[in-house]
Design an enzyme around this catalytic site. Sequence first.
Site, short mmCIF file in Angstrom:
data_model
loop_
_atom_site.label_atom_id
_atom_site.label_comp_id
_atom_site.label_asym_id
_atom_site.label_seq_id
_atom_site.Cartn_x
_atom_site.Cartn_y
_atom_site.Cartn_z
N CYS A 74 0.84 -1.19 0.00
CA CYS A 74 0.00 0.00 0.00
C CYS A 74 0.88 1.26 0.00
CB CYS A 74 -0.89 -0.01 1.25
SG CYS A 74 -1.88 1.48 1.43
N CYS A 110 0.51 3.15 3.64
CA CYS A 110 1.08 2.67 4.91
C CYS A 110 2.17 1.62 4.75
CB CYS A 110 -0.03 2.14 5.80
SG CYS A 110 -0.85 0.67 5.14
N CYS A 165 -7.14 -6.42 -18.72
CA CYS A 165 -7.97 -5.25 -18.43
C CYS A 165 -7.16 -3.95 -18.36
CB CYS A 165 -8.74 -5.46 -17.14
SG CYS A 165 -7.70 -5.63 -15.67
N CYS A 195 -7.31 -0.56 1.56
CA CYS A 195 -6.36 -1.09 2.54
C CYS A 195 -7.04 -1.04 3.90
CB CYS A 195 -5.10 -0.23 2.54
SG CYS A 195 -3.94 -0.66 3.86
N CYS A 235 -5.01 1.53 6.45
CA CYS A 235 -5.06 3.00 6.37
C CYS A 235 -6.26 3.54 5.59
CB CYS A 235 -3.77 3.54 5.76
SG CYS A 235 -3.56 3.21 4.00
N HIS A 287 -7.91 3.77 -1.03
CA HIS A 287 -8.62 3.12 -2.13
C HIS A 287 -7.59 2.41 -3.00
CE1 HIS A 287 -11.27 2.55 -5.59
NE2 HIS A 287 -10.31 3.09 -6.33
N HIS A 309 -11.02 -2.40 -7.29
CA HIS A 309 -12.25 -3.18 -7.11
C HIS A 309 -11.95 -4.66 -7.25
CE1 HIS A 309 -13.83 0.82 -7.99
NE2 HIS A 309 -14.90 0.46 -7.31
N ASP A 324 -14.68 -12.72 -11.58
CA ASP A 324 -14.33 -13.34 -12.86
C ASP A 324 -12.85 -13.69 -12.96
OD1 ASP A 324 -13.23 -10.81 -13.05
OD2 ASP A 324 -14.27 -10.25 -14.89
N ARG A 346 -10.94 -11.48 -9.12
CA ARG A 346 -9.96 -10.63 -9.80
C ARG A 346 -9.90 -9.31 -9.06
NH1 ARG A 346 -10.94 -6.67 -14.01
NH2 ARG A 346 -13.01 -7.59 -14.21
N CYS A 385 -8.67 -5.95 -9.16
CA CYS A 385 -8.23 -5.02 -10.20
C CYS A 385 -7.74 -3.77 -9.47
CB CYS A 385 -9.42 -4.73 -11.11
SG CYS A 385 -9.02 -3.77 -12.55
#
Length: 138
Positions: free
Chosen positions: A54, A57, A72, A103, A106, A109, A112, A116, A124, A126
């Site tokens: 991350c 942190c 993707c 995470c 902390c 973001h 997602h 699949d 997955r 992503c």
Amino acid sequence: MQDERDKDRPVRKTDDEWREQLAPEQYQVARQGATERAFTGRYWDHWEPGAYRCVGCGIPLFESSTKFDAGCGWPSYYEPVNSEVIDRIVDNSHGMVRIEVRCNNCGSHLGHVFPDGPQPTGERFCINSAAIDFSAEK
């Protein structure tokens, strides 16, 4: 992107502290929930052995051994290092229902998770390159 869960996370910082620590794109993604464009992130086509951490942190989130090419344009993994490092949140934005992953340490973001992915999990994750740093295997 503040969430009521953030007050209980082990790592808590002010918005000014986040802005000082993170590069502008990292801040937009990790702290404001933005998404980098597909096929532009540093790690979408990165295959060295090691761990992805991350940016907020430093906690290890994903091992390179779980990374796969989902086609993707974002780094994709079929599982995190363990079930404790990821927080899953229902995301109803953009006219769809998705599961956001943050995470758990902390609240940054990450991206997602979708149903699949390959076995053994069928998931997955992503993940935005701007939300992670890489540590090469020693």
